[in-house]
Design an enzyme around this catalytic site. Structure first.
Site, PDB file in Angstrom:
ATOM      1  N   ASP A  73     -18.954  25.975  -7.381  1.00 29.52           N
ATOM      2  CA  ASP A  73     -20.285  25.519  -7.780  1.00 29.52           C
ATOM      3  C   ASP A  73     -20.269  23.994  -7.806  1.00 29.52           C
ATOM      4  OD1 ASP A  73     -22.632  24.815  -9.027  1.00 29.52           O
ATOM      5  OD2 ASP A  73     -22.480  26.311 -10.615  1.00 29.52           O
ATOM      6  N   ALA A  88     -24.977  21.127   0.494  1.00 33.16           N
ATOM      7  CA  ALA A  88     -25.450  21.916  -0.648  1.00 33.16           C
ATOM      8  C   ALA A  88     -26.586  21.196  -1.364  1.00 33.16           C
ATOM      9  CB  ALA A  88     -24.302  22.170  -1.622  1.00 33.16           C
ATOM     10  N   LYS A 122     -41.501  20.924 -10.032  1.00 30.82           N
ATOM     11  CA  LYS A 122     -42.551  20.904 -11.055  1.00 30.82           C
ATOM     12  C   LYS A 122     -43.055  19.473 -11.141  1.00 30.82           C
ATOM     13  CE  LYS A 122     -42.473  25.089 -13.085  1.00 30.82           C
ATOM     14  NZ  LYS A 122     -43.660  25.962 -13.246  1.00 30.82           N
ATOM     15  N   LEU A 179     -43.825  16.169 -13.135  1.00 34.82           N
ATOM     16  CA  LEU A 179     -42.918  15.636 -14.147  1.00 34.82           C
ATOM     17  C   LEU A 179     -43.302  16.059 -15.560  1.00 34.82           C
ATOM     18  CD1 LEU A 179     -40.414  13.922 -14.528  1.00 34.82           C
ATOM     19  CD2 LEU A 179     -41.906  11.909 -14.753  1.00 34.82           C
ATOM     20  N   TYR A 238     -35.943  16.105  -7.197  1.00 33.40           N
ATOM     21  CA  TYR A 238     -35.380  16.248  -5.851  1.00 33.40           C
ATOM     22  C   TYR A 238     -35.378  14.905  -5.119  1.00 33.40           C
ATOM     23  CZ  TYR A 238     -34.765  18.138  -1.118  1.00 33.40           C
ATOM     24  OH  TYR A 238     -34.304  18.408   0.154  1.00 33.40           O
ATOM     25  N   LYS A 281     -32.153  12.860  -3.713  1.00 28.27           N
ATOM     26  CA  LYS A 281     -31.949  12.635  -2.283  1.00 28.27           C
ATOM     27  C   LYS A 281     -32.010  11.149  -1.918  1.00 28.27           C
ATOM     28  CE  LYS A 281     -31.147  16.809  -0.926  1.00 28.27           C
ATOM     29  NZ  LYS A 281     -29.811  17.174  -0.406  1.00 28.27           N
ATOM     30  N   THR A 294     -36.731  26.832   7.684  1.00 28.78           N
ATOM     31  CA  THR A 294     -35.701  27.527   6.910  1.00 28.78           C
ATOM     32  C   THR A 294     -36.380  28.455   5.913  1.00 28.78           C
ATOM     33  OG1 THR A 294     -35.606  25.871   5.147  1.00 28.78           O
ATOM     34  CG2 THR A 294     -34.204  25.489   7.078  1.00 28.78           C
TER      35      THR A 294
END
Length: 478
Positions: free
Chosen positions: A293, A321, A327, A329, A384, A388, A419
């Site tokens: 993990d 990964a 959501k 904020l 996210y 990134k 995907t």
């Protein structure tokens, strides 16, 4: 779920009906993609080249690459510009020919257009840029390739020289949007002085079907990383050991398959919950399973110890990964925030720093998956996007120290890729994501894998600390 309009566009009758209907619906051109690893001669057809001025130091590498990779070359402009192309063309049985500026192509049979402006120092180069593409762009075939070579801006002297260098960027991005409807791509390659010997592998990738979803991108070739001991043209990763995280499906699975096809032994890592699909991927590629993990505290030591004991280290690390916990904020719980950062950013940091001192061998490669959404930001994805964009910071931070050992560190930022994650997006948003790009369609996991495969190879020794977007020339975003 497949791309309906792309499916329809493969039928000539349906394509014509859509166009005649006047509907504001783009009919994307099916892309000519490579199927598998790099070939000895990936270029198929005529490449038309202009070098302005003709005494560019990049010309020799360009001429040798085109002849070796299978292209027949036409050199436009000053007859003296033909000289560097003569010997390589004759050696490979494809003699280069000369054409004047006023020559126009017959039909749409040109596979690639290359304009070498690496020696440009003033705005007169832009006039030649116009003359060349104005005459020859109409002859570019579907799924053709355009590459503009330019100097790095840091080498420019004076305002006019800076302007000439930067103008190439806007020009190339615009050309990409003009020709995208035919499945063709356009990219800019900036070449640092003294780095010309590193140019050929970059051009082999960008001019080939392996770069089908890479367009409107600037790439800089530098001397930052020491030159690779050996730069193969096929079996790019022969006898290398590669770690791919998130390998159970999607981009990770496609990457594992490609790296294996290029000759690497792939260590496939994913969560223990994904044991079954991960084991299937590892079996398919003849690789090794590693269950871990990325968010767990003990994972960095576990990965480093496993690679050391089993293989004596690793040559390539691909951080694929990633998770989303979307959501806005105000509605995002702390757990959702932490989960995204733990897997997408902290896990990448911890595992890489556990491997960098002794686990990654000299002349190794690190490729991290960022995202166009991470670079540009996205509604409901603050966690996210932060993770990134943070990956880009890691790449830049590692690039300098790693270069001393010949290790190149880069990021790949996918755009809209077909995907399981994008299949869950609401229909209208999904359609917008597909259409709002120069190529007018989504990419495939294989497109991202091809970019990762190139950046993982010895031939990427001229590229480090950079972000390569695999987004089809997205119209929105950074």
């Amino acid at each position: 779920m497949s791309d309906l309009f792309l499916d329809l566009s493969t039928n000539p009758t349906t394509r014509q009906l859509i166009k005649k209907s006047g509907l504001p619906i783009p009919t994307p051109e099916p892309l000519e993609r490579a199927d598998g690893p790099m070939e000895e001669r990936p270029l198929d057809g005529r490449a038309v080249v202009a070098c302005c001025p003709h005494n560019s130091t990049a010309t020799g590498a360009l001429a040798e690459m085109l002849a070796r990779a299978g292209a027949s070359t036409t050199v436009v402009g000053d007859p003296k510009a033909l000289v560097p192309f003569k010997k390589p063309g004759e050696a490979f049985g494809r003699p280069a020919v000369h054409a004047g500026w006023d020559t126009t192509p017959e039909g749409r049979g040109t596979y690639a257009l290359v304009f070498d402006a690496t020696a440009a120092t003033d705005l007169t180069a832009l006039d030649d840029l116009y003359r060349f593409f104005h005459a020859w762009l109409p002859g570019l075939r579907r799924s053709g390739r355009v590459v503009v070579l330019g100097p790095v801006e840091s080498s420019a002297k004076g305002a006019e020289s800076h302007a000439a260098a930067m103008a190439l960027d806007g020009f190339t991005r615009s050309i990409a949007k003009e020709i995208g409807r035919t499945g063709a791509t356009a990219n800019l390659v900036r070449v640092e002085r003294g780095a010309e010997s590193r140019l050929a592998p970059v051009l082999r990738f960008l001019l080939s079907p392996h770069s089908a979803f890479v367009t409107a991108q600037p790439i800089t070739v530098t001397k930052d990383v020491r030159e690779a001991t050996r730069v193969p043209t096929t079996r790019l990763l022969d006898k290398k050991v590669a770690l791919v995280t998130g390998a159970a499906r999607g981009i990770g699975e496609a990457t594992a398959e490609l790296l294996s096809a290029e000759g690497a032994h792939v260590v496939c890592l994913d969560r223990p919950d994904d044991d079954l699909p991960l084991s299937q991927v590892a079996r398919n590629v003849g690789g090794t399973v590693l269950l871990a993990d990325m968010a767990a505290e003990g994972t960095p030591a576990q990965v480093a110890e496993f690679l050391r004991e089993k293989f004596g280290g690793v040559d390539i690390v691909v951080h694929n990964a990633g998770i989303t916990r979307d959501k806005t904020l105000a509605r995002m719980g702390e757990a959702q925030w932490q989960q995204a950062l733990d897997v997408n950013l902290r896990g990448v940091l911890r595992v890489t720093e556990a491997l960098l001192p002794k686990g990654i061998r000299d002349e190794g490669r690190i490729v991290c998956l960022s995202s166009v959404a991470g670079i540009a930001g996205n509604l409901g994805q603050t966690n996210y996007a932060a993770s990134k964009a943070g990956v880009v910071g890691l790449v830049r931070g590692w690039a300098g120290p790693a270069a001393k050992r010949g290790i190149a560190v880069n990021a790949v930022a996918p755009g809209f890729i077909e995907t399981r994650l994008t299949r869950a997006i609401p229909l209208m948003i999904r359609e917008g994501g597909r259409r709002l790009s120069a190529l007018g369609q989504g990419g495939l996991p294989e497109d991202v894998a091809q970019a990762i495969g190139f950046l993982s190879s010895p031939g990427a020794h001229g590229i480090t600390g950079q972000v390569l977007r695999v987004c089809g020339g997205a119209l929105i975003g950074a």
